[in-house]
Design a protein around this motif. Structure first.
Motif, mmCIF file in Angstrom:
data_model
loop_
_atom_site.group_PDB
_atom_site.id
_atom_site.type_symbol
_atom_site.label_atom_id
_atom_site.label_comp_id
_atom_site.label_asym_id
_atom_site.label_seq_id
_atom_site.Cartn_x
_atom_site.Cartn_y
_atom_site.Cartn_z
ATOM 1 N N PHE A 175 0.894 -1.305 -0.074
ATOM 2 C CA PHE A 175 -0.173 0.038 -0.069
ATOM 3 C C PHE A 175 0.813 1.057 -0.033
ATOM 4 N N ALA A 176 1.883 1.279 0.866
ATOM 5 C CA ALA A 176 2.748 2.741 0.997
ATOM 6 C C ALA A 176 3.571 2.691 -0.350
ATOM 7 N N ILE A 177 4.011 1.676 -0.785
ATOM 8 C CA ILE A 177 4.817 1.752 -2.094
ATOM 9 C C ILE A 177 3.858 2.274 -3.176
ATOM 10 N N VAL A 302 -9.009 13.516 3.456
ATOM 11 C CA VAL A 302 -8.348 14.368 2.458
ATOM 12 C C VAL A 302 -7.286 13.784 1.627
ATOM 13 N N LEU A 303 -6.518 13.034 2.196
ATOM 14 C CA LEU A 303 -5.566 12.120 1.459
ATOM 15 C C LEU A 303 -6.212 11.392 0.161
ATOM 16 N N SER A 304 -7.386 10.553 0.684
ATOM 17 C CA SER A 304 -7.843 9.644 -0.446
ATOM 18 C C SER A 304 -8.446 10.399 -1.289
ATOM 19 N N GLY A 305 -9.137 11.952 -0.914
ATOM 20 C CA GLY A 305 -9.516 12.778 -1.768
ATOM 21 C C GLY A 305 -8.543 13.177 -3.034
ATOM 22 N N GLY A 312 -9.133 8.634 -10.096
ATOM 23 C CA GLY A 312 -10.510 8.193 -10.156
ATOM 24 C C GLY A 312 -11.098 7.691 -9.008
ATOM 25 N N PRO A 313 -12.226 7.194 -8.638
ATOM 26 C CA PRO A 313 -13.070 7.066 -7.657
ATOM 27 C C PRO A 313 -12.433 5.691 -7.130
ATOM 28 N N TRP A 314 -11.981 4.843 -7.667
ATOM 29 C CA TRP A 314 -11.429 3.537 -6.971
ATOM 30 C C TRP A 314 -10.182 3.765 -6.167
ATOM 31 N N ALA A 315 -9.544 4.905 -6.190
ATOM 32 C CA ALA A 315 -8.379 5.079 -5.455
ATOM 33 C C ALA A 315 -8.802 5.494 -3.874
ATOM 34 N N ARG A 316 -10.030 5.853 -3.784
ATOM 35 C CA ARG A 316 -10.507 6.229 -2.333
ATOM 36 C C ARG A 316 -10.492 4.602 -1.651
ATOM 37 N N ILE A 317 -11.015 3.665 -2.216
ATOM 38 C CA ILE A 317 -11.295 2.265 -1.731
ATOM 39 C C ILE A 317 -9.763 1.919 -1.565
ATOM 40 N N GLY A 322 -5.841 0.100 2.301
ATOM 41 C CA GLY A 322 -4.568 -0.006 2.769
ATOM 42 C C GLY A 322 -4.375 0.687 4.439
ATOM 43 N N ALA A 323 -5.141 1.922 4.568
ATOM 44 C CA ALA A 323 -5.274 2.298 5.990
ATOM 45 C C ALA A 323 -5.690 1.380 6.921
ATOM 46 N N PHE A 324 -6.621 0.529 6.773
ATOM 47 C CA PHE A 324 -7.021 -0.575 7.546
ATOM 48 C C PHE A 324 -6.020 -1.366 7.893
ATOM 49 N N PHE A 325 -5.273 -1.728 6.761
ATOM 50 C CA PHE A 325 -4.040 -2.823 7.130
ATOM 51 C C PHE A 325 -3.175 -2.042 7.895
#
Length: 477
Positions: A175-177, A302-305, A312-317, A322-325
């Motif tokens: 996720f981070a990379i 904010v970052l997900s936005g 695109g919208p898929w990036a928020r998910i 990733g934040a959950f992990f």
């Protein structure tokens, strides 16, 4: 399988002799990395980047790099003696409070503050899940995650903990990379000149309090050094070394398993340093450029936005998963060790016998169910996850000083400290200790000398009250 907390001659095992064979025996560092990379990295580190920009990037790198030598010294003592962290703290000089040494009593009080921090972390997990699936309110998600985590760890099997942590590490590292790569395709792409300013070793006074908090909560802290002791024992480093019979064979085994532990510590350092650096750069590149410092877990939105606007919208998910992990790894690894840790503390208080395998497993099982419920109730009562997490960071800084004192005593006040020493390690060891102390002193000096006292108090109160209102509003949404 023999008890990892009891050294027996029939459990000894020859250590691997090559670097590649040592890699096959890594494991405690996986659990440690899962515990380290959490809300401190995702929230506090990103907030520091938002406040200070690239100029404080060096603080994050120093925070992650300089503490490892203390960790290695502590773990070396563990391998040579087979003693748990609380046993080693009980060996330190000083008075007793009841049956326990003052050091254990102090550690217990600090861990009570850590309950608040872990409440903030379980709240962070609940907030992220609410962002992904808003059909359930945050409070319900917190109450769901508490028993769910208990189910995963209550039996206390090390192999299950290690494999789960490895899965979580893989998730948050990818996720981070990926997030950093995606950033280069947005208007906030990072260039080499910006990175260069982050290595100038300067720090504006307005960012000192953020840097001080980030130093206490990022990289390996005092509590993680304590945790590492238990995972080294359960992996078998001390058990395979065996009881010290004074023989050359024992010394050779000890050197070999200490090298395995050192490789494990360095590999885990590479992982959590890289991930922490990425989160800092996200804050510096995106939020500092916008002159925006979102309060608490609002920065996730904010970052997900930012990624959603560009990709695109898929990036928020993607960002929220990733934040959950990241957040859940700390929750899981923390609960896995707290059952062992508090069972050991209770044993020194005289309430149970940690070295009775049946009593220990029973205690770990009970605590694995009770502790996360307390975390969840604290979150539901306080409702300030960022404040809760940062309070644990300050407590962690105090605990780190206790660990430094213990590491110095192990190195210079015990026979094990003289085992296989070298001037090279001592040099790194002292650089580690002096760096930690220097940053702490610099932080206190900057807050009390470089800024007027009235400005300090008003600034802190404004930040706290503003953050409190923002977090309550966000929680209620």
């Amino acid at each position: 399988m023999s008890d990892p907390y009891v050294l027996r001659a029939d459990a000894v095992q020859a250590p691997p002799v090559t670097f590649w064979h040592r890699l096959q025996h890594l494991g405690p560092g996986f659990v440690l990395s899962a515990a380290i990379v959490g809300s401190g990295e995702l929230i506090a580190t990103t907030a520091l980047g938002a406040k200070a920009g690239f100029v404080a990037f060096w603080v994050i790198l120093v925070s992650c790099l300089v503490k490892v030598a203390v960790q290695v010294q502590f773990a070396k003592h563990t391998i040579l003696t087979g003693k748990t962290a609380m046993q080693t703290l009980d060996d330190l000089p000083g008075p007793r409070i009841g049956k326990a040494r003052w050091t254990i009593a102090l550690y217990f009080l600090i861990m009570l503050i850590k309950f608040i921090q872990m409440g903030g972390i379980i709240g962070g997990v609940a907030l992220v899940l609410n962002m992904l699936l808003p059909q359930l309110p945050v409070a319900i998600w917190a109450l769901i995650m508490a028993p769910l985590t208990s189910v995963l760890v209550y039996r206390g099997y090390y192999s299950v903990v290690e494999k789960t942590c490895l899965l979580l590490i893989t998730g948050f590292t990818l996720f981070a990379i990926t997030a950093l790569i995606f950033l280069q395709y947005t208007p906030y792409a990072i260039d080499w000149a910006q990175l260069g300013t982050g290595l100038s070793f300067s720090l504006p006074s307005s960012a000192v309090i953020y840097a001080f908090g980030a130093f206490g909560i990022t990289g390996i802290g005092g509590e993680e050094i304590i945790y590492y002791n238990y995972w080294c024992l359960e992996k078998g480093y001390a058990r395979h070394t065996g009881p010290n019979d004074g023989s050359a064979a024992w010394a050779e085994r000890a050197r070999g398993w200490i090298k395995v532990m050192q490789a494990d510590a360095v590999c885990s350092m590479v992982v959590y340093t890289a991930v922490t650096a990425v989160f800092y750069l996200l804050g510096a590149a995106v939020l500092h450029a916008r002159q925006e410092v979102p309060e608490g877990y609002q920065l996730l939105e904010v970052l997900s936005g930012i990624f959603t606007e560009s990709l695109g919208p898929w990036a928020r998910i993607f960002f929220m998963v990733g934040a959950f992990f990241v957040l859940y790894s700390t929750l899981f690894a923390g609960l896995a060790v707290w059952g062992r840790l508090f069972s050991d503390i209770f044993s020194h208080f005289g309430w149970m016998d940690f070295f009775d395998l049946r009593q220990r497993r029973r205690s770990i099982g009970i605590l694995s169910w009770v502790v996360p419920i307390i975390w969840a109730l604290l979150f539901l009562g306080i409702k300030l996850p960022l404040f809760m997490v940062l309070s644990g960071g300050i407590a962690g800084s105090v605990l780190l000083l206790l660990v430094i004192y213990a590491a110095l005593y192990f190195r210079y006040g015990t026979a094990t400290g003289k085992f296989d020493t070298s001037w090279r390690f001592d040099l790194v060891f002292w650089v580690s200790i002096l760096s930690i102390l220097a940053v702490s002193v610099y932080g206190i000096y900057s807050l009390n000398v470089k800024q007027p006292k009235k400005e300090q108090k008003l600034g802190f109160l404004h930040n706290f009250e503003h953050g409190k209102v923002a977090e309550i509003d966000f929680f209620q949404k």
